[in-house]
Design a protein around this motif. Structure first.
Motif, PDB file in Angstrom:
ATOM      1  N   UNK A   1       0.670  -1.052   0.096  1.00 33.79           N
ATOM      2  CA  UNK A   1      -0.301  -0.141   0.345  1.00 33.79           C
ATOM      3  C   UNK A   1       1.248   1.563  -0.018  1.00 33.79           C
ATOM      4  N   UNK A   2       0.858   2.236  -1.097  1.00 30.84           N
ATOM      5  CA  UNK A   2       1.079   3.280  -0.966  1.00 30.84           C
ATOM      6  C   UNK A   2       0.493   4.288  -0.476  1.00 30.84           C
ATOM      7  N   UNK A   3       0.314   4.475   0.597  1.00 28.75           N
ATOM      8  CA  UNK A   3       0.005   5.598   1.321  1.00 28.75           C
ATOM      9  C   UNK A   3       0.815   6.541   2.305  1.00 28.75           C
ATOM     10  N   UNK A   4       0.391   7.498   2.302  1.00 31.76           N
ATOM     11  CA  UNK A   4       1.151   8.581   3.573  1.00 31.76           C
ATOM     12  C   UNK A   4       0.549   8.440   4.910  1.00 31.76           C
ATOM     13  N   UNK A   5       0.904   8.024   5.875  1.00 30.18           N
ATOM     14  CA  UNK A   5       1.111   8.385   6.739  1.00 30.18           C
ATOM     15  C   UNK A   5       0.397   9.553   7.870  1.00 30.18           C
ATOM     16  N   UNK A   6      -0.880  10.207   7.796  1.00 30.22           N
ATOM     17  CA  UNK A   6      -1.702  11.499   8.508  1.00 30.22           C
ATOM     18  C   UNK A   6      -1.067  11.140  10.194  1.00 30.22           C
ATOM     19  N   UNK A   7      -1.311  12.757  10.626  1.00 28.10           N
ATOM     20  CA  UNK A   7      -1.014  12.642  11.763  1.00 28.10           C
ATOM     21  C   UNK A   7      -2.786  12.807  12.475  1.00 28.10           C
ATOM     22  N   UNK A   8      -2.396  12.511  14.339  1.00 26.38           N
ATOM     23  CA  UNK A   8      -3.642  13.101  14.935  1.00 26.38           C
ATOM     24  C   UNK A   8      -3.882  14.475  14.288  1.00 26.38           C
ATOM     25  N   UNK A   9      -5.006  15.376  14.630  1.00 24.15           N
ATOM     26  CA  UNK A   9      -4.759  16.108  15.049  1.00 24.15           C
ATOM     27  C   UNK A   9      -5.273  17.147  16.247  1.00 24.15           C
ATOM     28  N   UNK A  10      -4.711  18.180  16.970  1.00 20.07           N
ATOM     29  CA  UNK A  10      -4.917  18.544  17.862  1.00 20.07           C
ATOM     30  C   UNK A  10      -3.800  17.975  18.797  1.00 20.07           C
ATOM     31  N   UNK A  11      -2.796  17.941  18.852  1.00 20.23           N
ATOM     32  CA  UNK A  11      -1.872  17.224  19.087  1.00 20.23           C
ATOM     33  C   UNK A  11      -0.575  18.324  18.765  1.00 20.23           C
ATOM     34  N   UNK A  12       0.100  18.903  20.024  1.00 22.10           N
ATOM     35  CA  UNK A  12       1.250  19.321  20.022  1.00 22.10           C
ATOM     36  C   UNK A  12       2.387  18.739  19.405  1.00 22.10           C
ATOM     37  N   UNK A  13       2.660  17.278  19.431  1.00 22.43           N
ATOM     38  CA  UNK A  13       3.856  16.313  19.298  1.00 22.43           C
ATOM     39  C   UNK A  13       3.211  14.565  18.803  1.00 22.43           C
ATOM     40  N   UNK A  14       3.494  14.501  18.099  1.00 24.35           N
ATOM     41  CA  UNK A  14       3.326  13.318  17.108  1.00 24.35           C
ATOM     42  C   UNK A  14       4.934  12.259  16.910  1.00 24.35           C
ATOM     43  N   UNK A  15       4.686  11.537  17.705  1.00 19.82           N
ATOM     44  CA  UNK A  15       5.688  10.372  17.429  1.00 19.82           C
ATOM     45  C   UNK A  15       5.416   9.004  17.109  1.00 19.82           C
ATOM     46  N   UNK A  16       5.499   8.824  15.746  1.00 14.48           N
ATOM     47  CA  UNK A  16       5.654   7.632  14.875  1.00 14.48           C
ATOM     48  C   UNK A  16       6.753   6.422  15.428  1.00 14.48           C
ATOM     49  N   UNK A  17       6.239   4.778  16.007  1.00 12.39           N
ATOM     50  CA  UNK A  17       6.984   4.502  16.396  1.00 12.39           C
ATOM     51  C   UNK A  17       7.044   3.126  15.452  1.00 12.39           C
ATOM     52  N   UNK A  18       8.125   2.352  14.259  1.00 11.86           N
ATOM     53  CA  UNK A  18       8.058   1.966  13.438  1.00 11.86           C
ATOM     54  C   UNK A  18       9.502   1.181  13.653  1.00 11.86           C
ATOM     55  N   UNK A  19       9.850  -0.407  12.813  1.00 11.08           N
ATOM     56  CA  UNK A  19      10.582  -1.039  12.838  1.00 11.08           C
ATOM     57  C   UNK A  19      11.991  -0.382  11.789  1.00 11.08           C
ATOM     58  N   UNK A  20      12.943  -0.166  11.548  1.00 12.00           N
ATOM     59  CA  UNK A  20      14.272   0.416  11.220  1.00 12.00           C
ATOM     60  C   UNK A  20      14.025  -0.577   9.667  1.00 12.00           C
ATOM     61  N   UNK A  21      13.371  -1.185   9.202  1.00 19.61           N
ATOM     62  CA  UNK A  21      13.279  -1.634   7.854  1.00 19.61           C
ATOM     63  C   UNK A  21      12.369  -0.680   6.918  1.00 19.61           C
ATOM     64  N   UNK A  22      10.850  -0.198   8.115  1.00 15.25           N
ATOM     65  CA  UNK A  22       9.321  -0.012   7.002  1.00 15.25           C
ATOM     66  C   UNK A  22      10.148   1.522   6.864  1.00 15.25           C
ATOM     67  N   UNK A  23       9.517   1.720   5.366  1.00 14.94           N
ATOM     68  CA  UNK A  23       9.575   2.715   4.978  1.00 14.94           C
ATOM     69  C   UNK A  23       7.824   3.373   5.211  1.00 14.94           C
ATOM     70  N   UNK A  24       8.031   4.125   6.040  1.00 14.65           N
ATOM     71  CA  UNK A  24       6.599   4.594   6.042  1.00 14.65           C
ATOM     72  C   UNK A  24       6.709   6.248   6.122  1.00 14.65           C
ATOM     73  N   UNK A  25       6.268   7.191   5.306  1.00 13.97           N
ATOM     74  CA  UNK A  25       5.508   8.665   5.172  1.00 13.97           C
ATOM     75  C   UNK A  25       4.822   8.928   6.115  1.00 13.97           C
ATOM     76  N   UNK A  26       5.099  10.622   6.325  1.00 18.51           N
ATOM     77  CA  UNK A  26       3.508  11.363   6.451  1.00 18.51           C
ATOM     78  C   UNK A  26       3.636  11.768   5.833  1.00 18.51           C
ATOM     79  N   UNK A  27       2.241  12.480   6.162  1.00 13.99           N
ATOM     80  CA  UNK A  27       1.701  12.875   5.170  1.00 13.99           C
ATOM     81  C   UNK A  27       2.027  15.017   5.196  1.00 13.99           C
ATOM     82  N   UNK A  28       1.617  15.883   4.612  1.00 16.16           N
ATOM     83  CA  UNK A  28       1.610  16.924   5.007  1.00 16.16           C
ATOM     84  C   UNK A  28       1.815  18.276   5.529  1.00 16.16           C
ATOM     85  N   UNK A  29       1.382  17.036   6.913  1.00 14.47           N
ATOM     86  CA  UNK A  29       1.133  17.400   8.528  1.00 14.47           C
ATOM     87  C   UNK A  29       2.248  17.664   9.182  1.00 14.47           C
TER      88      UNK A  29
END
Length: 141
Positions: free
Chosen positions: A71-99
Motif C-alpha cells: 500500500x502506497x499511502x502516507x500516514x496522517x497525524x492526529x489533529x490537536x496534538x503539539x507532538x506526534x511520535x511514530x514508532x516503527x521498525x527500522x526497515x519500514x518505509x513509512x511517510x507522513x503526510x503534509x502535517x
C-alpha cells in the motif's frame, strides 16, 4: 494514557496535559513468517506501552496501526496534538503526510534480539529520552 475505556473516563480532565500522540505503526512485509510477524507486532506494542508508562501524563498511546507494504499511502497525524511520535521498525518505509513538522518524530526500533529483555529495556529508555529531547527542543524555542 492508553486508548481504552477506563482511562478515557477522565479524558476531559486530562486533555490539557496530554500534548503528545504516540503512534505504533506496523508494516506487514512479504518474506516474514507469520510467527515472526506476531512477535514483531507484540514487541512494537510492548515498546510503545513501555514508553507510555515512563512518560505517563503527556502521552496518549494510540492503538497499533498496520498496513501492507504494497500500500502506497502516507500516514496522517492526529489533529490537536503539539507532538506526534511514530514508532516503527527500522526497515519500514513509512511517510507522513503534509502535517509533518517540527513536532513530529519518527522513532525506528531495531529488528534484532526481540526476545532480549535487556535490549527491550534499553530500547524503551533510549526512545523515551528522544521524546524528552523533542519536548525540550520545542520548549526552548
Amino acid at each position: 494514557m492508553q486508548w481504552n475505556v477506563s482511562e478515557f473516563e477522565n479524558w476531559e480532565e486530562l486533555r490539557p496535559y496530554v500534548d503528545t500522540a504516540l503512534l505504533p505503526l506496523y508494516l506487514y512485509r512479504d518474506g516474514i513468517d507469520m510467527k515472526d510477524h506476531v512477535l514483531r507486532m507484540n514487541y512494537l506494542l510492548n515498546v510503545a506501552a513501555g514508553i507510555e508508562q515512563r512518560l505517563k501524563g503527556r502521552i496518549l498511546l494510540f492503538p497499533l496501526s498496520y498496513r501492507f507494504a504494497a500500500e502506497e499511502q502516507e500516514q496522517m497525524t492526529p489533529p490537536d496534538f503539539a507532538f506526534t511520535v511514530a514508532l516503527h521498525f527500522s526497515g519500514d518505509n513509512i511517510r507522513f503526510g503534509d502535517q509533518k513538522g517540527a513536532g513530529t518524530l519518527m522513532l525506528p526500533v531495531g529488528e534484532e534480539d526481540l526476545d532480549s529483555s535487556l535490549r527491550f529495556e534499553v530500547t524503551v529508555d533510549v526512545l523515551s529520552k528522544e521524546i524528552i529531547r523533542l519536548w525540550q527542543k520545542k520548549s526552548g524555542q
